[in-house]
Design a protein around this motif. Structure first.
Motif, PDB file in Angstrom:
ATOM      1  N   GLN A  54     -10.663  -8.829 -10.379  1.00 33.25           N
ATOM      2  CA  GLN A  54     -11.071  -9.941  -9.502  1.00 33.25           C
ATOM      3  C   GLN A  54     -12.502 -10.362  -9.773  1.00 33.25           C
ATOM      4  O   GLN A  54     -12.532 -11.704  -9.881  1.00 33.25           O
ATOM      5  CB  GLN A  54     -10.729  -9.730  -8.280  1.00 33.25           C
ATOM      6  N   GLU A  55     -13.189  -9.417  -9.846  1.00 37.68           N
ATOM      7  CA  GLU A  55     -14.580  -9.533 -10.077  1.00 37.68           C
ATOM      8  C   GLU A  55     -14.803 -10.454 -11.337  1.00 37.68           C
ATOM      9  O   GLU A  55     -15.692 -11.212 -11.356  1.00 37.68           O
ATOM     10  CB  GLU A  55     -15.467  -8.486  -9.872  1.00 37.68           C
ATOM     11  N   GLU A  56     -14.271  -9.871 -12.217  1.00 33.78           N
ATOM     12  CA  GLU A  56     -14.384 -10.465 -13.682  1.00 33.78           C
ATOM     13  C   GLU A  56     -14.026 -11.907 -13.821  1.00 33.78           C
ATOM     14  O   GLU A  56     -14.509 -12.883 -14.167  1.00 33.78           O
ATOM     15  CB  GLU A  56     -13.816  -9.866 -14.649  1.00 33.78           C
ATOM     16  N   GLU A  57     -12.775 -12.175 -13.120  1.00 33.44           N
ATOM     17  CA  GLU A  57     -12.208 -13.619 -13.021  1.00 33.44           C
ATOM     18  C   GLU A  57     -13.246 -14.381 -12.207  1.00 33.44           C
ATOM     19  O   GLU A  57     -13.421 -15.598 -12.492  1.00 33.44           O
ATOM     20  CB  GLU A  57     -10.812 -13.558 -12.326  1.00 33.44           C
ATOM     21  N   ARG A  58     -13.726 -13.911 -11.122  1.00 35.09           N
ATOM     22  CA  ARG A  58     -14.505 -14.703 -10.327  1.00 35.09           C
ATOM     23  C   ARG A  58     -15.783 -15.187 -11.246  1.00 35.09           C
ATOM     24  O   ARG A  58     -16.265 -16.305 -11.067  1.00 35.09           O
ATOM     25  CB  ARG A  58     -15.063 -13.978  -9.001  1.00 35.09           C
ATOM     26  N   LYS A  59     -16.255 -14.148 -12.103  1.00 39.00           N
ATOM     27  CA  LYS A  59     -17.556 -14.364 -12.836  1.00 39.00           C
ATOM     28  C   LYS A  59     -17.251 -15.350 -13.644  1.00 39.00           C
ATOM     29  O   LYS A  59     -18.018 -16.331 -14.034  1.00 39.00           O
ATOM     30  CB  LYS A  59     -18.232 -13.255 -13.456  1.00 39.00           C
ATOM     31  N   ASP A  60     -16.099 -15.411 -14.480  1.00 38.73           N
ATOM     32  CA  ASP A  60     -15.557 -16.248 -15.575  1.00 38.73           C
ATOM     33  C   ASP A  60     -15.485 -17.486 -15.077  1.00 38.73           C
ATOM     34  O   ASP A  60     -16.103 -18.738 -15.409  1.00 38.73           O
ATOM     35  CB  ASP A  60     -14.335 -15.982 -16.251  1.00 38.73           C
ATOM     36  N   LYS A  61     -14.994 -17.713 -13.766  1.00 37.23           N
ATOM     37  CA  LYS A  61     -14.792 -19.132 -13.086  1.00 37.23           C
ATOM     38  C   LYS A  61     -16.181 -19.580 -12.850  1.00 37.23           C
ATOM     39  O   LYS A  61     -16.309 -20.890 -13.359  1.00 37.23           O
ATOM     40  CB  LYS A  61     -14.120 -18.709 -11.870  1.00 37.23           C
ATOM     41  N   TYR A  62     -17.203 -18.932 -12.352  1.00 36.32           N
ATOM     42  CA  TYR A  62     -18.348 -19.491 -12.188  1.00 36.32           C
ATOM     43  C   TYR A  62     -19.017 -19.733 -13.268  1.00 36.32           C
ATOM     44  O   TYR A  62     -19.917 -20.784 -13.559  1.00 36.32           O
ATOM     45  CB  TYR A  62     -19.038 -18.584 -11.104  1.00 36.32           C
TER      46      TYR A  62
END
Length: 143
Positions: A54-62
């Motif tokens: 989830q943290e990786e997905e959030r970083k990718d999104k931002y």
């Protein structure tokens, strides 16, 4: 056998005790011991992995959002002929170095204020001090 506590005239919260008993009776009697879950370690690893994902997905999104914003900013810069702040600072620095290339000393504009031997600054400080002194003291100090 369930006893209807309301028929006995007891309040509602007492009906729970009559039907089920007090909340921790089983634990006080030694029953309901928590057995260690054999899959607890595996579940914790899965939970940690899900959190990492989830943290990786959030970083990718931002990161994607920031790339989109930067492209929009660049489009505005191109439209109005504005230079990036870093580019403008680099060009100004290059111009300063180029103008001072053949000189033995730095140009005056590159010397920070307050670092020179300007007598004007000392005079202005003295004038400021003199303004706040009474008249007779000013006359004494001027002599």
């Amino acid at each position: 056998m369930y006893v209807n506590a309301v028929c006995l005239g007891l309040p509602y919260n007492m009906t729970v005790y009559v039907k089920r008993g007090p909340p921790d009776v089983g634990k006080m009697m030694g029953g309901d011991k928590e057995e260690p879950d054999p899959d607890a370690e595996k579940k914790e690893e899965e939970r940690q992995e899900a959190l990492r994902q989830q943290e990786e997905e959030r970083k990718d999104k931002y990161a994607k959002m920031e790339v989109e914003r930067e492209s929009m900013r660049q489009g505005i810069r191109d439209k109005y002929g504005i230079k990036k702040r870093e580019e403008a600072e680099a060009e100004a620095q290059a111009a300063m170095e180029q103008s001072a290339e053949g000189s033995l000393t730095r140009p005056k504009s590159s010397v920070p204020k307050g670092c020179g031997d300007d007598d004007d600054e000392e005079e202005s400080i003295m004038d400021t001090v003199m303004k706040y002194l009474p008249g007779p003291l000013q006359d004494m100090l001027k002599k």
